[in-house]
Design a protein around this motif. Sequence first.
Motif, PDB file in Angstrom:
ATOM      1  N   HIS A  36       1.938   4.217  -2.421  1.00 22.69           N
ATOM      2  CA  HIS A  36       2.099   5.491  -2.686  1.00 22.69           C
ATOM      3  C   HIS A  36       2.559   6.434  -3.084  1.00 22.69           C
TER       4      HIS A  36
ATOM      5  N   HIS B 188       1.061  -1.317   0.456  1.00 21.50           N
ATOM      6  CA  HIS B 188       0.653   0.157  -0.113  1.00 21.50           C
ATOM      7  C   HIS B 188       0.496   1.844  -0.070  1.00 21.50           C
ATOM      8  N   GLU B 189       1.977   1.147   1.179  1.00 20.18           N
ATOM      9  CA  GLU B 189       2.422   2.341   1.464  1.00 20.18           C
ATOM     10  C   GLU B 189       3.722   2.586  -0.341  1.00 20.18           C
TER      11      GLU B 189
ATOM     12  N   GLN C 230       0.300  10.745   3.345  1.00 17.38           N
ATOM     13  CA  GLN C 230      -1.365   9.804   3.082  1.00 17.38           C
ATOM     14  C   GLN C 230      -0.629   8.560   3.783  1.00 17.38           C
ATOM     15  N   ALA C 231      -1.643   7.485   4.116  1.00 12.80           N
ATOM     16  CA  ALA C 231      -1.900   6.646   4.908  1.00 12.80           C
ATOM     17  C   ALA C 231      -2.510   5.425   5.015  1.00 12.80           C
ATOM     18  N   SER C 232      -2.524   4.294   5.971  1.00 12.44           N
ATOM     19  CA  SER C 232      -2.983   3.641   5.528  1.00 12.44           C
ATOM     20  C   SER C 232      -3.746   2.911   7.347  1.00 12.44           C
TER      21      SER C 232
ATOM     22  N   HIS D 230      -6.021   7.122  -2.454  1.00 18.19           N
ATOM     23  CA  HIS D 230      -6.375   6.102  -2.388  1.00 18.19           C
ATOM     24  C   HIS D 230      -7.957   6.550  -3.021  1.00 18.19           C
TER      25      HIS D 230
END
Lengths: 204, 240
Positions: free
Chosen positions: A156, A152-153, B67-69, A162
């Motif tokens: 980015h 996920h990161e 941004q974060a999860s 997202h």
Amino acid sequence: MPVREELTSCVQAANNGVYNQVGSCLQYSQGTTPQIGRISGRAVQQSGPGQIVNRNFSITGSVSSYNSAIRAGAAAWTSSPTAIRYTEGFSASSDDIYVGSYDGGWLGRTIEHPCGGTDFWVGNCTLSWSHVDYNAPNVDQHAQWAQQVSTHELGHALGLGHPFDLSVSSTMQSDLLDPGASLNLTAYDIESVNFNYPNWYFGI
Amino acid sequence: MKRNLKISVAAATVLVLAVSGSVRVASRQRYATAPKSSAKHISAMSKRITKPETPSTIVPKLVLHSQASYAGYASLEGLYRESVLVVAVTITSYDKAYRGGEPPRSLAKDPGGPIFTPVRAVVNEVYKGDIRPRDTVVFDQTGGDLGDTREILDGDPLAVIGSSYLVFLGSFPEFPKADYILGGPSGRYLLTNGSLASIEQPTRKGSIRDLLNGRSLSDVAAEMRQLSLTPPQPTTIAVQ
Ligand SMILES: [Zn+2]
């Protein structure tokens, strides 16, 4: 209008101030092609058809128990049909992952340089490198998250945001990291990164 | 030390999870069963006597978005049970921001980890935890002004001074000076005219933000009161 042209014109409009957010492009796209209305990228590093984009990532920090999972997360982008090839190593342009403890409720957090990771389309900004923080006490809640958060990161770090479409299956959903989900990229993820690095999707 | 604590306190929970086939081991569940006379209480007390500092008035030269999860929550119960404190608060001030996390490999390349802002708030209502109305609670938020840099966590901006929120707070032993918000935007709701509003919109269908968005505080409070009277059930995976 074909999806690519539709989105490209939307992005151009966004860059010209007609639309302020990439989200507008998503809505714009969803109107006619909901299955493709998922482009959440911003910082485009254009790669021509057939080109490979080589990127480094590094792992640092006070916790080392996630290193193999983090490497697997990086490999998910490389082993999928994308232009991305991640190899490990620290450099001026590497995506640097720091693993430690942070006083936050997040699992991972990424800041993209110099584009700033903003949700707003940033025109001609080209990603140089990203700083990724990996909140070990939170990631520790489930084994699967170690790799999912890495994927996920680094998504980015590749310029993906997202998904605007909250119902889509994607490793880039912000708060819905289902521990039971596949560790592989979804079709959405692959199409998204191939929008930023149009090697497979728009190229060959 | 943290792992040892987790293992010792949450061992029973882990066993239940294993038996039930559930695999999500919520490390912060230990707080739900922590005695009220624990060190957490003491640190909470010390938080209340720290003198607030003047908010930064520096205009940042560099604005960076991050941004974060987050872990997903599928129910109010999951969020409530993982919280140390559940309180309705009004934000009063920010303490001085600090840069947290790991030291950078190269200062020439990278200033380091995230900027955190300790947010100070007065408690209006208590739904869980060892704290009273009119006490002050401090929780860290990711983002804020430090030097000439402003960091903004997209989707989870700093709580606004003067605004009221329902917050679900956790606490790490490594950070005794301030709590943190569970799940980022999943653990904070703007209170307007007695109703909850999700910080980040739109919300995903079935997510906790979707479930709580638009509900009345009195309604949610009644549900939490009921939860406080009910023993915890085995945790289930937040499949959404
Ligand atoms: Zn994210």
